[in-house]
Structures are given as C-alpha cells and as structure tokens.
Design an enzyme around this catalytic site. Structure first.
Site, short mmCIF file in Angstrom:
data_model
loop_
_atom_site.label_atom_id
_atom_site.label_comp_id
_atom_site.label_asym_id
_atom_site.label_seq_id
_atom_site.Cartn_x
_atom_site.Cartn_y
_atom_site.Cartn_z
N SER A 37 -52.32 69.42 -35.02
CA SER A 37 -51.96 69.34 -33.60
C SER A 37 -52.28 70.60 -32.80
CB SER A 37 -50.46 69.04 -33.46
OG SER A 37 -49.71 70.02 -34.14
N ASP A 324 -42.70 73.11 -27.31
CA ASP A 324 -41.65 72.37 -28.02
C ASP A 324 -41.29 73.12 -29.30
OD1 ASP A 324 -43.72 71.78 -29.75
OD2 ASP A 324 -43.91 69.69 -29.14
N HIS A 327 -45.05 73.84 -31.06
CA HIS A 327 -46.35 73.96 -30.38
C HIS A 327 -46.31 74.92 -29.19
CE1 HIS A 327 -46.30 69.85 -32.18
NE2 HIS A 327 -47.40 70.34 -32.71
#
Ligand SMILES: *[C@@H]1O[C@H](CO)[C@@H](O)[C@H](O)[C@H]1NC(C)=O
Ligand SMILES: *[C@@H]1O[C@H](CO)[C@@H](O)[C@H](O)[C@H]1NC(C)=O
Length: 346
Positions: A37, A324, A327
């Site tokens: 990610s 978050d 990330h």
C-alpha cells in the site's frame, strides 16, 4: 573526514541524493512498481466492499478531492519516486489490463497492491508480490512489454511489513517473529533475482520504516513516543536486506541498485533532528518534527450502521506524518521524499 573503504561503500548504497541519479544514467524509459500500500496507486477493485476503502473519502481528500485507491489523503511514495526519475506516475495494472498495446504515455506499470507481502497476508483476495511478478512476466512473454523497454527501465520494490502484521495476527505476542524476518528478506532477495533474470538492471528497494513509531503501536501511549522495544524487526529486516543487496551487487556486476532508507527518513521527519555530518543540511528545514498522531484517528474511512464516522480528522494534514494507523499523509511522503532525494544537497 575519510571513511574506511567498506563503510564508504555501504554509505553509498544509501546516498540517494540528486547526484545518485547520474550514476543511474539517463532518464529511464519507464517505471515498474511492485509492492504494497505504500506504493499502490489504485489497484484495488473499487467495487468490492472489503477492498474499496481507499477509493472513498476521506482517502484522497487533500488531492484530488476524491478517493483514488491510494492509502493516503493524497499522493503516495510511487508518485514522488516517479517524479524523482523525471516520469509521471505509471499506469496501474488494473487499468493496463483493458488496453491492447503498451504506450509510452503509460510511463510503465504499477503492480503494487495494498496489503500484499512476500507470503500470504490477509486472505485470498490479496495477491502475493510473487503474483505481481508473474503478471509482469506474462506481459513480457506475450510481447506486450519489449525486452528493450525492460532493459532501459527502472523497478521500484516496496515491501514495508505486511508479512509481519499477518504473522502477528496468527501468533500471540508476535512470538517467534524475529526468526521469521530472514524468511521475508530472503524472499525479497529471490524477487530481485527473478526481476534481474527478466532483464531489469536498475532498482530502488525500500527498507522498513520504524515499526515502533506506527500509530497502531504508539496509540498505546497516546502517541507520545515511539516504542523502541518494537523496533527489533525493522532493524533486523533492514540489516539482512542490506546484506542481500551487497551480495547481489557482487554477483551481478551490471546491476544498479539502491536502498531507499525509509527507516532513516521516517526518523528524520519524526524527530526533526539530524547529526551535523549527515547528508541532511540545515537548509532542509526538518527541525520542526511531525506529530506521531495520525490525522485520521480511529477506524479511518469507516462508519457505523447509522452512518456516523468512526474516526476524526485533523484540521491541518500538513503537520501530520501519518494519515491513518500505518500510512503517511501526502505531506508525510513529501517530507520523506525530501530526505531521500533532495532538494539538493539534502
Ligand atoms: C522460516 O524458514 C525456516 C527455514 O526454511 C522454516 O523452517 C520456518 O518454518 C519458516 N518460518 C515461517 C514462520 O514460515
Ligand atoms: C479544529 O479547529 C477547530 C476550530 O479552530 C477546533 O474547535 C477543533 O477542536 C479543531 N479540531 C482538531 C481535531 O484539532
């Protein structure tokens, strides 16, 4: 100060400031990206509920104002790395699949997939990184990607720790996790060799960010400080990865490979401090540290059955490294990229 030779070689693996691009040679013709990610720019299916969180606000709220499939309020590392190479962000594999022929305007292909790891991580919907390599290989074998394109391209490999998170979900108190680290890093080594066999000669590989600084860890102390007892896996992973890469450079003399030192970049951005003789200089303005608190605090992007948000959003995302639980924000990635690539002479 003169450094003893071995140290210098090691140090230069990491000196990835603007001058390093000269050693990479001319602007690469394309960028191929593999990983998780931190690098995914929209490969999750927007229509599958368990996968489409990054396609919905507040993801993408800073840029471009709607979800793009990136795990951030805006851009992610791939966007900054591509810009550093002088390229636009490569097209996602999800989009490339519906095209007939490779075009230069694609700028390469991003295969990275949020949640991916070297081993199986979070269920059958998340492909392993070896599956991303298979997708790449299929496109080479079918002639979609030419051998000339591959040999003049750059590969970015981003493996930031989903294997360890998944391991933690299966083993109480992370028991045995340090013994698992060499398994992960030797898979990374195998992946780099597989890409070399496919004709890739230029690589950037990230190491792991300091795990004990992730909001999912620091929430336990109200985001006051990094938990240094949790750094073990990062330190070992990064040590073994560096060793593998030094060995690869010995094995293949035409290999050009750099470690993108996320561990150090996160530390610089978080602590806002740096030693005098480091390659960060005073111009770089990192004396003001970024918060350990995530901007999107709670279950970011989730709602309860009445539609109430299960999270709060900060007022100024620019002051937050983390978006978050794990990330970075766009501002965070921008700061990290400044540490890694300049502006010169940083
Ligand atoms: C790690 O690799 C070793 C040696 O191949 C193996 O015995 C062990 O089961 C692996 N550990 C995990 C958790 O996969
Ligand atoms: C955001 O700013 C408003 C008004 O300045 C303030 O009342 C609020 O507490 C702030 N929220 C956060 C999460 O800092």
């Amino acid at each position: 100060m003169e450094l003893p030779l071995p140290l210098l070689t090691l140090a230069c693996l990491f000196c990835f400031a603007t001058g390093a691009l000269d050693r990479v040679g001319a602007k690469p013709s394309a960028l191929f990206v593999f990983g998780d990610s931190y690098a995914d720019t929209g490969n999750h299916n927007p229509y599958i509920p368990v996968l489409n969180r990054p396609w919905k606000l507040p993801y993408g709220s800073t840029w471009p104002g709607e979800g793009t499939g990136r795990y951030s309020d805006g851009k992610v590392f791939t966007d900054y790395f591509a810009a550093f190479l002088g390229l636009s962000t490569p097209m996602t594999y999800r989009k490339v699949q519906s095209t007939k022929a490779y075009e230069e305007t694609m700028n390469g292909i991003n295969f990275a997939y949020g949640g991916s790891g070297m081993f199986r991580t979070f269920g059958p919907l998340i492909p392993k990184i070896s599956s991303q390599i298979e997708q790449f290989k299929d496109l080479i074998q079918s002639g979609f990607l030419s051998k000339e394109l591959i040999s003049s391209s750059f590969v970015l490999l981003v493996v930031c720790g989903n294997d360890y998170t998944a391991y933690g979900e299966q083993h109480e108190n992370d028991e045995g996790i340090m013994d698992f680290v060499p398994n992960v890093t030797s898979e990374v080594d195998g992946t780099l060799k597989a890409l070399y066999e496919l004709g890739v000669r230029k690589f950037g590989v990230t190491n792991m960010a300091p795990y004990g600084c992730y909001p999912k860890v620091t929430s336990k102390n109200n985001y006051n400080s990094c938990d240094h007892t949790q750094h073990g896996r990062t330190v070992l992973h990064n040590k073994l990865l560096t060793q593998h890469i030094l060995d690869l450079k010995k094995l293949f003399s035409d290999l050009e490979i750099m470690i993108l030192d996320l561990q150090r970049a996160f530390e610089v951005v978080l602590h806002g401090e740096f030693a005098q003789d480091d390659y960060i200089n005073e111009e770089c303005n990192f004396r003001k540290s970024m918060s350990l608190r995530p901007c999107c605090d709670g279950k970011c992007g989730e709602k309860d059955y009445l539609g109430r948000h299960l999270y709060t959003i900060c007022n100024s995302t620019k002051e937050f490294l983390f978006w978050d639980n794990v990330h970075p924000t766009q501002a965070g990635w921008e700061a990290i990229s400044k540490v890694l690539f300049g502006p010169s002479p940083c």
